[in-house]
Scaffold this active site. Structure first.
Site, PDB file in Angstrom:
ATOM      1  N   HIS A 140       0.820  -1.220   0.000  1.00 39.53           N
ATOM      2  CA  HIS A 140       0.000   0.000   0.000  1.00 39.53           C
ATOM      3  C   HIS A 140       0.858   1.277   0.000  1.00 39.53           C
ATOM      4  CE1 HIS A 140      -2.838   3.069   1.220  1.00 39.53           C
ATOM      5  NE2 HIS A 140      -2.253   3.166   2.404  1.00 39.53           N
TER       6      HIS A 140
ATOM      7  N   GLU B 165       1.726   5.498  12.720  1.00 40.51           N
ATOM      8  CA  GLU B 165       0.395   5.087  13.133  1.00 40.51           C
ATOM      9  C   GLU B 165       0.307   3.587  13.427  1.00 40.51           C
ATOM     10  OE1 GLU B 165      -2.232   6.501  13.892  1.00 40.51           O
ATOM     11  OE2 GLU B 165      -3.879   5.082  13.583  1.00 40.51           O
ATOM     12  N   ASP B 166       0.858   2.779  12.560  1.00 38.12           N
ATOM     13  CA  ASP B 166       0.565   1.337  12.613  1.00 38.12           C
ATOM     14  C   ASP B 166       1.723   0.445  13.044  1.00 38.12           C
ATOM     15  OD1 ASP B 166      -1.993   1.780  11.792  1.00 38.12           O
ATOM     16  OD2 ASP B 166      -1.565   1.498   9.662  1.00 38.12           O
TER      17      ASP B 166
ATOM     18  N   ASP C 117      -3.214   8.435  -0.666  1.00 39.93           N
ATOM     19  CA  ASP C 117      -3.534   7.323   0.234  1.00 39.93           C
ATOM     20  C   ASP C 117      -4.987   6.911   0.043  1.00 39.93           C
ATOM     21  OD1 ASP C 117      -3.351   5.616   2.598  1.00 39.93           O
ATOM     22  OD2 ASP C 117      -4.374   7.220   3.695  1.00 39.93           O
TER      23      ASP C 117
ATOM     24  N   HIS D 115       4.121   6.651   5.350  1.00 43.27           N
ATOM     25  CA  HIS D 115       2.970   7.368   5.903  1.00 43.27           C
ATOM     26  C   HIS D 115       2.196   6.601   6.970  1.00 43.27           C
ATOM     27  CE1 HIS D 115       0.410   5.228   2.912  1.00 43.27           C
ATOM     28  NE2 HIS D 115      -0.548   5.466   3.777  1.00 43.27           N
TER      29      HIS D 115
HETATM   30 MN    MN Z   1      -2.452   4.511   4.210  1.00 47.56          MN
END
Ligand code: MN
Length: 705
Positions: free
Chosen positions: A48, A76-77, A139, A72
């Site tokens: 992704h 966050e992940d 995104d 990106h």
């Molecule tokens: Mn994304």
């Protein structure tokens, strides 16, 4: 998925001087961080970010944007952190990744149309660097392209959000192709039947009319050749969603060519654009009202083009856009053109706008006649840098000026909420009401019944709406308070005069005193604008104003026959107190209390001292004394204080507010008393009252004679 080498090659293609090593490093880092994570489709998650980066190479964006795309989702992940990204890739990229993360974390629960505009503004306001928006849009585009692997409810939610927020945002940024694709991908999820029916009719039309695009393009090309103008002609069918929207908006049947096909003529200079226009209009009839010259008047996002619609012999309309190649780049890339590279250089497209300036010129508004921006027609754009956008618990976005507080937020929702606000939670934490709100915070207002606006709130709020609501509430409340107090003062004054305080008497008095009505009269007496005694005097002139105040007799011993006497206003001596007389030229003798500080000034003028003493026995007259009073600001307290004084047979002759704090009032009360023991009775009674925080006889040296 494309390979690392492919991506590097895509970048090198337009930017041979790109930092290849850093891009490869970001790839390795992202791949390692997302290791073991998978998308809904089952593919490795890292496919992704790579796809997003590849999308951004199509816009020829700079290294920082491409690397941000690769990273990106790391903060966050994954276990990656801001400081690690900053250490490895620099502060600029870390800030960009952090910006994308913040947008991702926004809970866009409400995508109602009226909120959508505010959410779009919020997104722009939160992204101090617009490259954050570019990455976020790419995104979203990749997620929409691959939405099929999501659960149906999730698909619908994402599609709605994309349609309401991200597609128009892409349009706002000037990226028309992105807007169209986002819309169409959402349309496919939200209304597949409508989309299919358009596609079907599309095919039917094509079968009937043949290859319209090819035929019209050839016609135009021939015309330009004849005029000797060098230009390329492109024709294309519009996206099903564009067609559908136009049908909805204009209630049109699916038949008009101009609503389905669009043509573009691209040439080298703006002079040639006008020559092209001349040639087209010479050959076909221009449709009135459809001509727009965005070359002489570009849009604020840098868009330049000539738009016209012409109708051919068969009456069919054709929409044509005419622009130069550079204008075309800006029209496709929009604000992103600013970061675009060509041949290793920041591409110096003279039409690309400086994004910082662009944000500040968003006040200009858009042209409502323009098809793409029709939906914006009544949107008043504001300068986002002066705004903050916060969420209500329901997910509504509330737009406030910078510096706004939870109180402004409360009043922005509803005056009732503002008036009864007791505290606020911001992002779940209790904060003081004077806290300055920041973009994207969610604000919960806690209200309580019976809570009233405080005068200190005026200094906390910044919005006019809140300020005027607070003022209004305070005024109403003051009036209510004053009215209660005035009634009490009037009752006491009437009682002292041996008369009844009837509503009828008040109405008559109001009329006599030129005051609109009895209610207003009460309020004015309470606010000490008019004394209760004057009201009595207006009704009963025979009682008159003079009675209690006249000090006809000489209550003191020690004066010469021709000496007049008065009490010093600084210390206001009362019968029963030790007093000293001081002679003042032209003012007679002034009596001071024995302990008055003013006497120190006369120490070296013994000739001015006169030995005075109050006559014994009760005095028929009353003497005014000023009391400094601090009372709690609760309903009824002022009234109680006044009754208390009245119960001790003392009259209040004046009342002034010195200070109004949210919790306490400080006021100055002039009370008429018979002597020092009377004063002590009143003071003792007031001190016993719990709502009285402080009471003292005032000593005002500024009033020295
Ligand atoms: Mn994304």
């Amino acid at each position: 998925m494309i390979s690392q080498d492919d991506l590097v090659a895509l970048v090198r293609n337009y930017n041979p001087r790109s930092d290849e090593a850093l891009i490869r490093q970001a790839w390795e880092y992202g791949a390692r961080m997302h290791e073991g994570q998978f998308r809904h489709s089952g593919e490795p998650y890292f496919t992704h970010p790579v796809a997003v980066a590849a999308l951004l190479t199509e816009m020829q964006l700079d290294d920082a944007t491409i690397i941000t795309a690769l990273l990106h989702d790391t903060i966050e992940d994954t276990k990656s952190t801001f400081s690690e990204v900053a250490r490895l890739f620099g502060e600029e990229i870390a800030e960009l990744v952090d910006g994308v993360t913040k947008l991702t974390n926004l809970q866009l629960s409400s995508s109602e149309a009226k909120q959508a505009e505010n959410i779009r503004k919020l997104l722009i306001a939160m992204s101090r660097d617009l490259r954050v928006i570019l990455v976020k849009l790419a995104d979203r585009l990749h997620n929409m392209r691959t939405i099929r692997s999501m659960r149906p409810e999730k698909q619908a939610q994402k599609a709605r959000e994309t349609m309401d927020i991200y597609a128009p945002l892409a349009g706002r940024m000037g990226m028309q192709w992105m807007r169209e694709e986002l819309e169409d991908l959402s349309f496919r999820v939200l209304n597949p039947e409508a989309r299919n029916s358009i596609l079907r009719r599309f095919i039917t039309l094509q079968r009937e009319a043949g290859d319209v695009v090819h035929r019209i393009s050839a016609d135009i090309r021939a015309e330009l050749d004849r005029a000797g103008i060098e230009a390329d002609v492109y024709g294309r069918a519009k996206k099903p969603y564009s067609i559908w929207r136009k049908m909805q908006e204009k209630d049109l049947a699916f038949s008009r060519l101009s609503d389905i096909y669009g043509f573009r003529i691209i040439t080298d200079t703006s002079e040639n654009c006008y020559r092209v226009l001349g040639a087209v209009h010479a050959r076909w009839r221009a449709v009135p009202g459809r001509f727009k010259d965005y070359i002489s008047q570009p849009k604020s996002n840098g868009y330049r083009s000539i738009h016209t619609t012409v109708s051919g012999r068969d009456g069919k309309r054709v929409e044509i856009q005419i622009r130069t190649r550079e204008m075309h780049e800006v029209a496709e890339a929009g604000v992103a053109a600013h970061w675009a590279y060509r041949d290793g250089q920041r591409s110096e497209n003279p039409f690309a706008v400086d994004p910082a300036k662009w944000i500040n010129t968003l006040t200009e508004g858009f042209d409502s006649d323009d098809d793409y921006d029709a939906f914006l027609e009544h949107v008043k754009l504001e300068m986002y840098s002066d705004q903050v956008f916060c969420f209500s618990p329901k997910g509504d976005v509330i737009q406030l000026p910078r510096g706004a507080t939870p109180l402004d937020f409360a009043y922005a929702i509803h005056t009732r909420i503002g008036d009864s606000c007791v505290s606020a939670k911001v992002d779940g934490l209790r904060v003081p009401l004077w806290t300055r709100l920041r973009n994207g915070q969610s604000v919960e207002i806690i209200t309580a019944e019976g809570q009233r606006p405080q005068s200190s709130w005026i200094d906390i709020v910044v919005t006019g709406r809140a300020k005027s609501a607070i003022r209004r509430a305070l005024r109403d409340e003051d009036r209510e308070r004053f009215s209660r107090l005035g009634n009490e003062l009037l009752r006491l004054a009437f009682e002292a005069a041996g008369r009844d305080l009837s509503p009828k008497a008040l109405t008559t008095a109001a009329k006599l005193l030129n005051i609109p009505d009895a209610g207003e009269l009460r309020a004015r007496v309470g606010a000490a604008e008019i004394s209760a005694r004057r009201v009595v005097a207006a009704l009963y002139p025979e009682i008159g104003l003079s009675q209690p105040e006249v000090d006809a007799s000489r209550p003191v011993a020690g004066l010469e026959a021709d000496q007049s006497f008065r009490r010093a206003p600084c210390c206001q001596p009362l019968p029963g107190e030790r007093i000293i007389g001081i002679t003042y030229r032209g003012k007679g003798v002034v009596a001071h209390c024995m302990d008055c500080d003013a006497l120190a000034d006369f120490e070296d003028q013994p000739e001015r001292w006169i030995d005075l003493r109050w006559l014994d026995g009760s005095h028929p007259a009353v003497y005014g004394v000023t009391l400094d009073l601090t009372i709690s600001n609760d309903a009824g307290v002022l009234g109680r204080v006044c009754s208390l004084i009245g119960e001790h047979k003392a009259n209040i002759s004046d009342l002034r507010f010195i200070d109004r704090k949210p919790d306490f009032y400080r006021l100055s009360l002039e009370v008429n008393l018979q002597g020092i023991s009377h004063l002590h009775q009143v003071l003792t009674a007031l001190e016993a009252e719990t709502a009285v925080a402080q009471v003292a006889r005032s000593q005002d040296s500024s009033l020295r004679p």
